[in-house]
Design an enzyme around this catalytic site. Structure first.
Site, PDB file in Angstrom:
ATOM      1  N   PRO A   1      13.547  -9.429  13.931  1.00  0.00           N
ATOM      2  CA  PRO A   1      14.680  -9.148  13.406  1.00  0.00           C
ATOM      3  C   PRO A   1      14.775  -9.499  11.561  1.00  0.00           C
ATOM      4  O   PRO A   1      15.255  -9.108  10.874  1.00  0.00           O
ATOM      5  CB  PRO A   1      15.939  -9.938  13.666  1.00  0.00           C
TER       6      PRO A   1
ATOM      7  N   ILE B   1      13.614  -4.121  18.322  1.00  0.00           N
ATOM      8  CA  ILE B   1      13.062  -4.742  16.931  1.00  0.00           C
ATOM      9  C   ILE B   1      12.650  -6.179  17.437  1.00  0.00           C
ATOM     10  O   ILE B   1      13.167  -7.035  18.018  1.00  0.00           O
ATOM     11  CB  ILE B   1      14.373  -4.981  16.372  1.00  0.00           C
ATOM     12  N   LEU B   2      11.298  -6.111  16.954  1.00  0.00           N
ATOM     13  CA  LEU B   2      10.654  -7.216  17.266  1.00  0.00           C
ATOM     14  C   LEU B   2      10.692  -8.540  16.850  1.00  0.00           C
ATOM     15  O   LEU B   2      10.383  -9.768  17.280  1.00  0.00           O
ATOM     16  CB  LEU B   2       9.024  -6.600  17.132  1.00  0.00           C
TER      17      LEU B   2
ATOM     18  N   GLY C   1       0.822  -1.106  -0.046  1.00  0.00           N
ATOM     19  CA  GLY C   1       0.036   0.220  -0.034  1.00  0.00           C
ATOM     20  C   GLY C   1       0.891   1.186  -0.067  1.00  0.00           C
ATOM     21  O   GLY C   1       0.663   2.137  -0.898  1.00  0.00           O
ATOM     22  N   PHE C   2       1.883   1.271   0.987  1.00  0.00           N
ATOM     23  CA  PHE C   2       2.874   2.497   0.898  1.00  0.00           C
ATOM     24  C   PHE C   2       2.121   3.643   1.297  1.00  0.00           C
ATOM     25  O   PHE C   2       2.591   4.811   0.783  1.00  0.00           O
ATOM     26  CB  PHE C   2       3.768   2.391  -0.387  1.00  0.00           C
TER      27      PHE C   2
ATOM     28  N   LYS D   1       9.866   1.243  18.173  1.00  0.00           N
ATOM     29  CA  LYS D   1       9.677   2.686  17.325  1.00  0.00           C
ATOM     30  C   LYS D   1       9.169   2.583  15.927  1.00  0.00           C
ATOM     31  O   LYS D   1       8.735   3.578  15.568  1.00  0.00           O
ATOM     32  CB  LYS D   1      11.192   3.410  17.670  1.00  0.00           C
ATOM     33  N   GLY D   2       8.933   1.300  15.232  1.00  0.00           N
ATOM     34  CA  GLY D   2       8.367   1.471  14.400  1.00  0.00           C
ATOM     35  C   GLY D   2       9.317   1.421  12.951  1.00  0.00           C
ATOM     36  O   GLY D   2      10.146   2.442  13.246  1.00  0.00           O
TER      37      GLY D   2
ATOM     38  N   GLU E   1       8.977   2.904   7.795  1.00  0.00           N
ATOM     39  CA  GLU E   1       9.332   4.291   6.842  1.00  0.00           C
ATOM     40  C   GLU E   1      10.695   4.626   6.756  1.00  0.00           C
ATOM     41  O   GLU E   1      11.165   5.387   6.038  1.00  0.00           O
ATOM     42  CB  GLU E   1       8.330   5.157   7.043  1.00  0.00           C
TER      43      GLU E   1
ATOM     44  N   THR F   1      11.762  -9.961   9.779  1.00  0.00           N
ATOM     45  CA  THR F   1      10.924  -9.072   8.985  1.00  0.00           C
ATOM     46  C   THR F   1      11.482  -7.630   9.105  1.00  0.00           C
ATOM     47  O   THR F   1      10.995  -6.930   7.928  1.00  0.00           O
ATOM     48  CB  THR F   1       9.442  -9.164   9.675  1.00  0.00           C
TER      49      THR F   1
END
Lengths: 686, 324, 163
Positions: free
Chosen positions: A576, A573-574, A231-232, A645-646, A649, A578
């Site tokens: 590593p 990092i939930l 989707g981006f 932190k996400g 992007e 992905t």
């Protein structure tokens, strides 16, 4: 407690839906069998501005319906004028949906749409963004709710007094999201309720929006979004395809499938606005910044205001006593810009980080050192502290991994055969956000737990990561978690956007799991709204640094990226596995932004004329050589329960600038007008 | 896509209804049919005809059947050994999938990638004669600097055709009036006032084969292409060349340019300049400049002059080096 | 029209304009092959047609009487994956998954081309390694991936090729 159980979060768990995706059994929106489906083909306006007087269909055409504003069912107006499709004679941009042809086969629908004759009164249009556009104005706010302008100190005086100053203008073109899966919907009405198999980033949002247009409460619209082919940002809200399919299905009394042709995805689903950015920097001889001024000129549409937050990023990056940021918009007869991966940050960091590279050159200071010398202790504009900020550590560790030390700062010094070789770097940042969401957990009879949340997995790994988060919160192995997402009837989740999915949804999932354990009941639902709304106001951002090595062909001016490396500090990092993939993906899209991607405007046509994947170039396999991403072990327990932190992007933020700066180092040529293509280099090469 | 009758060609000289077109690999025609730019009433499938062979000719040349797939041709050992420029040009084009579909005849007859031509809703003298050419004022970064006209500045997008032009290939054509041959350099027309006609073929005439004449020095030939990404992109400029050097002097040279003209551009002026000259980079640059004197660039495509000059010098210098 | 898809013979009566891709997706319920661009510009629709990789969006079914088609569904299953499917799983060679069936079918066709010694645009020298990383990248460049999963696909394909 289960002290012996290894934590699932942080483990490189493979994507749960992987087997379905690699065997072709994962179902995307347009791939469901829904009875006697009919096919809708969208007819787009061939002019950028005017009025549609009539639609003339061949009566012999093999169609079920031809809908336009003269005969389409009336919609209730919503807050997105672009979704009021087929409601008015007004044409606001070239490519706008002006009719929908519905037929029993795809082939018949497409041909009838091509043969439809449109009686249009054409009006003068204005499609060209320019800094002297008479209609430029400063919006009240830029996305999502930032002041359009900020100012502190006296920038002009500081610039005039600066020992060294740069005053440069960088331009970024219109960019198009182009997820591989086109926007698609199958709509079916049953007893007045609407079912949508729809490709989007926010099923409950689409249900609410489309429902409102048809006068239905959200619970009477069922949106199914099991798998999404990317989707981006372009699928963050309902797009016209969903409304068109629902309109068509209402009229023909059958399910209707609408898949946008790739060409339509350059106008109907949003894009990243072109930007013209003027950056002025003033510095002491030692590199200390005395002034930063970053002003962006960008466009929006006649339909409504979309104000990209291009220079907001500059408010967070570097210390300087005198500073100013601003945005000006022109309303053009063009499609409305929308979100595209790192809206604001991605283009804004091209201007800022390339300008810093120019300043480093003028000062004779290493570009990394220049950044380190201007590292702020607190948020530079507001003075509030950061929850965590490891930008300098990313610069240092990244430089070490990349092999920056010993770099000759002079441009055009390395040559290998026909290739000029250079290296460049740039900083990266992205805000850490979370939005209210609700999750539900149920203990099942077989000892497993069903975790349900109306989230979506666009390829981010959300399905997998939420499973890991739930497993840890329930202290059970991941095999005992059954995750359900991708459906508007599940507990309401926020949009998959703003790199906030894992934080927002993980917060709700953690809450529900904890509540289940605390309560001892079989089911628990948790709404994170209150916690999210009461987050502290300290600066929350991820940081990073990109390093690029490029080679530029002295014969042709062609640019290739030999090496690209990103070092990030993005909290915990939930997953590593992905995470690395997603970071690399962002960096590769950044490579596209630096070297390949551009909506080529023909102002007379009022259109980006290269509207397909043969002419709008995104990177291919052969463009991606040696690329890697790594991260620091950053702990931040003040942002959300996971400490994450996400990362969706930040990969595209800064990577374009690193590449553009490397092109300068290779050739001595500053290309300030992206993308850096051979025609911009060739005549300037020695 | 307009509906059509489908037929298989039973012999290569089958007559054609006025709105009929030949279908081979379909990679360009089906694309244009979906866009509504090509609207044949009848499709005549030529892929079942026995035209898919590659055969050596008694004179040392090679005959390439019209329906030989691009990938088979590129991999053919006789082509790789004897005419490497052709193999390289084919492999520089499109993708593995498309090369498996596209044919020799179809590749020659593919139409321009001009963005106005490929959009049926826009004016274009090629797809709708008399409607004008918006490219001259609009987007023409990848359009012609040579051979264009007021009416049309389209470029021919083929890589393969550029190599064939350099090699002096001859196209064999079959039609109602019988068989004839056309040098590949004469196959495509310059647009003039009638850009709607790409080639000199009469309606119903079909390419049955392409003959490569014997050219012993073509073992030293090469194709080089510049493009906007590393692969799977049309050329923004390309050069095909074969070079015969004797004691540091150019004895014979074949040179053609791609993505600069409505046809694969055989650089005869440059060839003439080079014969008998020292095989040096200076000569090669001067020869390219002589050919490019005829260039009439538009606002945004003058870079092609530098590009073609550089490519010519680079390719020929490399070939000259191999000759030593 | 007779067409054999994944070893199953089908008799089809379709609009002559129907492409192989639309026949698979809309008429045979084989939605593994994806429509990304519908114009041969992305590779998401790649299938094997008589053993060769092609863009099924540009193939008219009517011209393929008696052809044999292999789609992603015919390569392997979740229980018994094809080595390429295994490789993509092992190396996280995908994100959104939409280009993935095309990538895998393309890789299958590509490995067969390498087996036959076909050159690519980057092949050089007399005894080239046709499965070096640059070779794999060039040979796979007809398959776009907007998620940018390319770097993980290369080792996935290498693994499947036994390298």
């Amino acid at each position: 407690m289960t002290a012996t159980l290894p934590t699932a979060v942080g483990a490189p768990l493979a994507r749960l839906e992987g087997p379905e995706k690699v065997t072709g059994t994962a179902k995307y929106a347009a791939e469901y069998r829904t009875g006697e489906v009919a096919y809708g083909w969208v007819v787009q306006s061939p002019v950028p501005r005017g009025r549609l007087n009539a639609v003339l269909a061949d009566p012999a055409a093999d169609t079920l319906a031809v809908l336009w504003h003269g005969n389409a069912p009336r919609l209730k107006s919503g807050d997105d004028p672009e979704l009021d499709v087929l409601q008015s004679d007004r044409i606001s941009y070239r490519g706008q949906a002006v009719a929908l042809v519905v037929a029993g086969t795809l082939e018949a629908a497409r041909r009838a749409a091509q043969e439809l004759r449109l009686d249009i009164t054409t009006e003068e249009h204005d499609a060209l963004l320019r800094t002297d556009h008479p209609g430029l104005y400063t919006p009240e706010r830029v996305n999502p709710a930032f002041p359009a302008e900020t100012s502190s100190g006296d920038v002009d005086t500081a610039l005039a007094a600066a020992a060294v100053a740069v005053d440069v203008t960088y331009r970024t073109p219109a960019l198009h999201n182009n997820p591989m899966e086109p926007h698609a919907t199958i709509a079916r009405w049953q007893d007045g309720d609407l079912e949508l198999h729809d490709s989007n980033q926010h099923p409950s949002g689409v249900a609410a929006t489309v429902g409102a247009l048809f006068g239905l409460p959200p619970e009477r619209v069922h949106v199914i979004t099991e798998h999404v082919g990317g989707g981006f940002g372009s699928k963050g809200t309902a797009r016209p395809n969903a409304v068109l399919a629902a309109l068509g299905a209402k009229v023909v009394g059958r399910p209707v499938k609408v898949v946008l042709p790739r060409q339509a995805m350059f106008s109907m689903v949003g894009h990243r606005t072109p930007t013209i950015q003027r950056i002025r920097l003033g510095a002491e001889p030692d590199g200390t910044l005395t002034a930063i001024d970053h002003q962006a000129t960008e466009q929006t549409s006649r339909l409504f205001e979309f104000a990209e937050q291009t220079t907001v990023v500059t408010r967070h990056m570097y210390a300087a006593p005198n500073r100013r940021t601003g945005h000006r918009l022109a309303r053009l007869d063009m499609p409305t810009p929308r979100w595209m991966r790192a809206p604001g940050e991605a283009p804004g960091m091209v201007g800022l980080e390339c300008a810093l590279d120019e300043l480093a050159e003028r000062l004779g200071i290493d570009p990394i050192e220049l950044r380190v010398r201007n590292e702020p202790a607190v948020e530079p504009e507001t003075g509030v502290p950061f929850t965590s900020r490891h930008y300098v550590e990313c610069l240092r560790a990244g430089a070490e991994r990349f092999g920056w030390a010993g770099r000759d700062p002079r441009p055009r010094q390395r040559r290998d055969g026909d290739w000029w070789i250079g290296t460049g770097m740039a900083g990266a940042t992205y805000p850490t956000m979370a939005q209210p969401s609700t999750a539900r957990v149920r203990a099942l009879a077989d000892g497993a737990f069903e975790v349900a949340i109306g989230a979506t997995d666009l390829g981010t790994g959300a399905r997998t990561i939420l499973t890991q988060i739930a497993a840890d919160a329930l202290a059970v192995p991941v095999e005992r978690i059954r995750i359900r997402i991708g459906d508007s009837t599940l507990p309401k989740a926020s949009v998959a956007g703003g790199s906030s999915g894992s934080a927002s949804w993980g917060w709700a999932v953690t809450g529900a799991c904890r509540e289940l354990r605390a309560s001892g009941r079989d089911e628990a639902t948790f709404d994170s709204s209150e916690l999210v709304q009461h987050q502290e106001k300290d600066g929350r951002h991820a940081f990073g640094a990109h390093f690029a090595e490029v080679r530029v062909d002295a014969v042709t001016g062609e640019v290739r990226v030999s090496r690209l490396f990103g070092m990030f500090a993005a909290g915990r990092i939930l997953n590593p596995r992905t995470a690395r993939s997603q970071l690399l993906g962002g960096m590769i899209m950044g490579m596209g932004m630096a070297l390949h991607e551009e909506g080529v405007l023909d102002p007379a046509m009022g259109e980006w004329v290269n509207h397909d994947l043969a002419e709008y170039h995104i990177p291919v396999h052969a463009d991606v050589e040696d690329i890697d991403a790594a991260w620091l072990d950053e702990h931040d327990d003040r942002i959300n329960p996971m400490g994450s932190k996400g990362i969706g992007e930040i990969g595209i933020v800064g990577s374009p600038a690193a590449i553009v700066n490397a092109v300068w180092h290779a050739t001595g040529i500053r290309v300030r007008d992206l993308p850096v293509r051979l025609d911009k280099l060739l005549s300037l090469l020695p | 896509m307009k509906t059509f009758d489908y037929r298989t060609a039973d012999r290569s000289s089958a007559g054609l209804a006025p709105e009929a077109m030949f279908l081979a690999g379909g990679t360009n025609l089906v694309d244009l049919m979906k866009l509504g730019v090509a609207t044949p009433d009848v499709l005549v499938d030529v892929t079942k005809l026995p035209l898919d062979g590659i055969t050596e000719r008694p004179d040392g040349g090679v005959r390439i059947g019209a329906t030989v797939r691009n990938s088979d041709l590129a991999a053919d050992p006789r082509i790789r050994r004897g005419f490497p420029v052709l193999s390289q040009a084919l492999l520089a084009g499109a993708s593995g999938q498309l090369r498996n579909m596209a044919t020799t005849g179809g590749n020659l007859l593919q139409r321009t990638r001009c963005r106005y031509f490929m959009d049926a809703t826009k004016p274009c003298n090629k797809h709708a004669p008399g409607t004008g050419c918006p490219a001259r004022e609009g987007d023409h970064r990848n359009l012609a600097i040579l051979g264009g006209s007021e009416a049309c500045v389209a470029t021919h997008p083929s890589d393969m055709a550029v190599a064939l032009a350099a090699l002096g290939a001859v196209v064999r054509v079959d039609g109602a009036a019988g068989e004839r041959t056309v040098p590949v350099t004469d196959l495509h027309r310059l647009p003039g006032d009638t850009p709607q006609r790409d080639t000199v073929l009469e309606h119903g005439e079909m390419i049955t084969a392409v003959d490569l004449p014997a050219l012993p020095f073509a073992t030293r030939s090469a194709y080089r292409k510049a493009r906007d990404r590393a692969s799977y992109a049309f050329a923004v400029g390309s050069v095909a060349a074969a070079l015969d050097v004797d004691d540091g002097v150019v004895r014979e040279v074949r040179l053609a340019f791609g993505a600069v003209a409505p046809k694969p551009w055989r650089a005869t002026v440059a060839e003439e300049v080079l014969r008998g000259r020292p095989a040096t980079e200076e000569s090669f640059r001067a020869a390219a400049d002589a050919e490019l004197e005829a260039a009439r660039p538009l606002r945004d495509n003058a870079y092609k002059i530098d590009l073609i000059r550089n490519l010519t010098a680079a390719v020929l210098t490399r070939l000259a080096g191999e000759a030593r | 029209m007779r067409l054999t898809v994944n070893d199953v013979e089908h008799d089809l009566d379709l609009d002559p304009r129907t492409t192989l891709l639309d026949a698979l997706r809309e008429h045979l319920d084989l939605t593994g092959a994806k429509k990304g661009c519908d114009h041969g510009q992305c590779g998401a629709c790649t299938v094997l047609l008589d053993g060769r990789r092609v863009n099924s969006c540009l193939v008219l079914v009517i011209a393929q009487q008696d052809a044999r088609v292999t789609t992603i569904e015919g390569l392997g299953t979740a229980e018994e994956p094809h080595p390429l499917q295994r490789g993509f799983l092992d190396h996280d060679g995908f994100q959104c998954g939409y280009c993935t069936p095309g990538q895998i079918c393309s890789a299958a066709g590509m490995l067969d081309e390498v087996e036959r010694g076909w050159p690519s645009a980057v092949t050089a020298g007399d005894d080239p390694d046709l499965l070096s990383d640059p070779e794999i990248r060039e040979r796979m460049s007809g398959n776009l991936c907007r998620c940018g999963a390319y770097p993980n696909m290369v080792p996935a394909i290498r693994q499947a090729a036994g390298r």
